[in-house]
Design a protein around this motif. Structure first.
Motif, PDB file in Angstrom:
ATOM      1  N   GLY A  50       2.084  -2.706   3.174  1.00  0.00           N
ATOM      2  CA  GLY A  50       1.139  -1.625   3.433  1.00  0.00           C
ATOM      3  C   GLY A  50       0.901  -0.726   2.230  1.00  0.00           C
ATOM      4  O   GLY A  50       0.013   0.126   2.255  1.00  0.00           O
ATOM      5  N   LEU A  51       1.684  -0.908   1.185  1.00  0.00           N
ATOM      6  CA  LEU A  51       1.488  -0.136  -0.046  1.00  0.00           C
ATOM      7  C   LEU A  51       0.296  -0.694  -0.810  1.00  0.00           C
ATOM      8  O   LEU A  51      -0.028  -1.878  -0.687  1.00  0.00           O
ATOM      9  CB  LEU A  51       2.743  -0.217  -0.926  1.00  0.00           C
ATOM     10  N   SER A  52      -0.327   0.131  -1.596  1.00  0.00           N
ATOM     11  CA  SER A  52      -1.439  -0.349  -2.420  1.00  0.00           C
ATOM     12  C   SER A  52      -0.922  -1.405  -3.398  1.00  0.00           C
ATOM     13  O   SER A  52       0.261  -1.406  -3.773  1.00  0.00           O
ATOM     14  CB  SER A  52      -2.074   0.814  -3.188  1.00  0.00           C
ATOM     15  N   LYS A  53      -1.797  -2.273  -3.816  1.00  0.00           N
ATOM     16  CA  LYS A  53      -1.420  -3.304  -4.797  1.00  0.00           C
ATOM     17  C   LYS A  53      -0.920  -2.640  -6.075  1.00  0.00           C
ATOM     18  O   LYS A  53       0.022  -3.112  -6.708  1.00  0.00           O
ATOM     19  CB  LYS A  53      -2.596  -4.232  -5.102  1.00  0.00           C
ATOM     20  N   ARG A  54      -1.524  -1.533  -6.424  1.00  0.00           N
ATOM     21  CA  ARG A  54      -1.105  -0.784  -7.620  1.00  0.00           C
ATOM     22  C   ARG A  54       0.339  -0.295  -7.472  1.00  0.00           C
ATOM     23  O   ARG A  54       1.149  -0.422  -8.387  1.00  0.00           O
ATOM     24  CB  ARG A  54      -2.050   0.387  -7.840  1.00  0.00           C
ATOM     25  N   LYS A  55       0.663   0.279  -6.301  1.00  0.00           N
ATOM     26  CA  LYS A  55       2.016   0.785  -6.044  1.00  0.00           C
ATOM     27  C   LYS A  55       3.021  -0.367  -6.031  1.00  0.00           C
ATOM     28  O   LYS A  55       4.120  -0.250  -6.582  1.00  0.00           O
ATOM     29  CB  LYS A  55       2.055   1.552  -4.719  1.00  0.00           C
ATOM     30  N   GLN A  56       2.642  -1.484  -5.419  1.00  0.00           N
ATOM     31  CA  GLN A  56       3.523  -2.654  -5.407  1.00  0.00           C
ATOM     32  C   GLN A  56       3.840  -3.094  -6.831  1.00  0.00           C
ATOM     33  O   GLN A  56       4.994  -3.383  -7.154  1.00  0.00           O
ATOM     34  CB  GLN A  56       2.879  -3.809  -4.634  1.00  0.00           C
ATOM     35  N   LYS A  57       2.821  -3.109  -7.670  1.00  0.00           N
ATOM     36  CA  LYS A  57       3.018  -3.516  -9.067  1.00  0.00           C
ATOM     37  C   LYS A  57       3.916  -2.524  -9.799  1.00  0.00           C
ATOM     38  O   LYS A  57       4.812  -2.916 -10.547  1.00  0.00           O
ATOM     39  CB  LYS A  57       1.667  -3.641  -9.774  1.00  0.00           C
ATOM     40  N   GLU A  58       3.702  -1.206  -9.597  1.00  0.00           N
ATOM     41  CA  GLU A  58       4.542  -0.170 -10.216  1.00  0.00           C
ATOM     42  C   GLU A  58       6.013  -0.353  -9.847  1.00  0.00           C
ATOM     43  O   GLU A  58       6.898  -0.104 -10.655  1.00  0.00           O
ATOM     44  CB  GLU A  58       4.107   1.222  -9.751  1.00  0.00           C
ATOM     45  N   LEU A  59       6.258  -0.773  -8.615  1.00  0.00           N
ATOM     46  CA  LEU A  59       7.631  -0.933  -8.121  1.00  0.00           C
ATOM     47  C   LEU A  59       8.230  -2.291  -8.502  1.00  0.00           C
ATOM     48  O   LEU A  59       9.395  -2.558  -8.201  1.00  0.00           O
ATOM     49  CB  LEU A  59       7.669  -0.763  -6.599  1.00  0.00           C
ATOM     50  N   GLY A  60       7.434  -3.128  -9.138  1.00  0.00           N
ATOM     51  CA  GLY A  60       7.933  -4.440  -9.533  1.00  0.00           C
ATOM     52  C   GLY A  60       8.034  -5.401  -8.369  1.00  0.00           C
ATOM     53  O   GLY A  60       8.783  -6.379  -8.433  1.00  0.00           O
ATOM     54  N   LEU A  61       7.277  -5.144  -7.318  1.00  0.00           N
ATOM     55  CA  LEU A  61       7.281  -6.030  -6.156  1.00  0.00           C
ATOM     56  C   LEU A  61       6.247  -7.129  -6.361  1.00  0.00           C
ATOM     57  O   LEU A  61       5.157  -6.872  -6.863  1.00  0.00           O
ATOM     58  CB  LEU A  61       6.956  -5.248  -4.879  1.00  0.00           C
ATOM     59  N   GLU A  62       6.585  -8.326  -5.955  1.00  0.00           N
ATOM     60  CA  GLU A  62       5.598  -9.402  -5.956  1.00  0.00           C
ATOM     61  C   GLU A  62       4.524  -9.004  -4.954  1.00  0.00           C
ATOM     62  O   GLU A  62       4.794  -8.239  -4.033  1.00  0.00           O
ATOM     63  CB  GLU A  62       6.263 -10.702  -5.507  1.00  0.00           C
ATOM     64  N   PRO A  63       3.314  -9.518  -5.114  1.00  0.00           N
ATOM     65  CA  PRO A  63       2.312  -9.205  -4.085  1.00  0.00           C
ATOM     66  C   PRO A  63       2.872  -9.546  -2.701  1.00  0.00           C
ATOM     67  O   PRO A  63       3.355 -10.653  -2.475  1.00  0.00           O
ATOM     68  CB  PRO A  63       1.132 -10.102  -4.450  1.00  0.00           C
ATOM     69  N   VAL A  64       2.879  -8.568  -1.840  1.00  0.00           N
ATOM     70  CA  VAL A  64       3.511  -8.701  -0.526  1.00  0.00           C
ATOM     71  C   VAL A  64       2.447  -8.881   0.514  1.00  0.00           C
ATOM     72  O   VAL A  64       1.460  -8.158   0.539  1.00  0.00           O
ATOM     73  CB  VAL A  64       4.362  -7.449  -0.195  1.00  0.00           C
ATOM     74  N   THR A  65       2.647  -9.863   1.392  1.00  0.00           N
ATOM     75  CA  THR A  65       1.737 -10.060   2.507  1.00  0.00           C
ATOM     76  C   THR A  65       2.518  -9.857   3.794  1.00  0.00           C
ATOM     77  O   THR A  65       3.726 -10.077   3.855  1.00  0.00           O
ATOM     78  CB  THR A  65       1.114 -11.462   2.494  1.00  0.00           C
ATOM     79  N   GLN A  66       1.806  -9.462   4.834  1.00  0.00           N
ATOM     80  CA  GLN A  66       2.455  -9.235   6.117  1.00  0.00           C
ATOM     81  C   GLN A  66       2.809 -10.580   6.731  1.00  0.00           C
ATOM     82  O   GLN A  66       2.087 -11.553   6.606  1.00  0.00           O
ATOM     83  CB  GLN A  66       1.545  -8.453   7.062  1.00  0.00           C
ATOM     84  N   THR A  67       3.972 -10.612   7.435  1.00  0.00           N
ATOM     85  CA  THR A  67       4.409 -11.803   8.146  1.00  0.00           C
ATOM     86  C   THR A  67       4.827 -11.410   9.543  1.00  0.00           C
ATOM     87  O   THR A  67       5.014 -10.245   9.852  1.00  0.00           O
ATOM     88  CB  THR A  67       5.614 -12.465   7.438  1.00  0.00           C
ATOM     89  N   GLN A  68       4.983 -12.392  10.380  1.00  0.00           N
ATOM     90  CA  GLN A  68       5.443 -12.148  11.744  1.00  0.00           C
ATOM     91  C   GLN A  68       6.931 -11.950  11.679  1.00  0.00           C
ATOM     92  O   GLN A  68       7.635 -11.526  12.399  1.00  0.00           O
ATOM     93  CB  GLN A  68       5.092 -13.318  12.665  1.00  0.00           C
TER      94      GLN A  68
END
Length: 125
Positions: free
Chosen positions: A107-125
């Motif tokens: 739910g974080l912006s792609k920009r925030k995910q990148k700042e945090l060093g997270l891989e692009p995150v997608t929602q899963t069940q």
């Protein structure tokens, strides 16, 4: 799962931060958003709250040791409380904590995910 085990596991997830707030609850966040809370259950035992997908919310709501999280669920949020933690349920709890982390991070912006060093995150069940 003890509070120490809960805190160690949550700390092992990427880009997490910890704060004690809300009546001495152990609160874990990713990108400033809460994904897990360790607090007290009805009988004063450790209880762990986490965000879930809608599917997992309905499934877990009917499982022994789980219930819709007080406060959150009454406001329409899909959060579950695991209040009967045993060594046999630790692996499942770790799975749901990881899923909560992923759900909140997605739910974080792609920009925030990148700042945090997270891989692009997608929602899963």
């Amino acid at each position: 799962m003890t509070y120490d085990e809960f805190n160690a596991f949550c700390q092992s997830l990427p880009a997490t931060t910890y704060v004690m707030q809300w009546n001495h609850s152990h609160v874990w966040k990713v990108g400033g958003k809460v994904f897990a809370i360790g607090g007290l259950g009805r009988e004063g035992n450790p209880a762990f709250i986490f965000k879930t997908s809608e599917l997992n919310y309905h499934f877990l709501s009917e499982q022994p040791g789980y219930r819709p999280a007080p406060y959150f669920a009454s406001r329409g949020m899909k959060w579950i409380q695991h209040y009967d933690s045993t060594p046999e349920t630790d692996e499942a709890l770790q799975y749901y904590l990881t899923s909560s982390h992923r759900l909140v991070a997605s739910g974080l912006s792609k920009r925030k995910q990148k700042e945090l060093g997270l891989e692009p995150v997608t929602q899963t069940q």
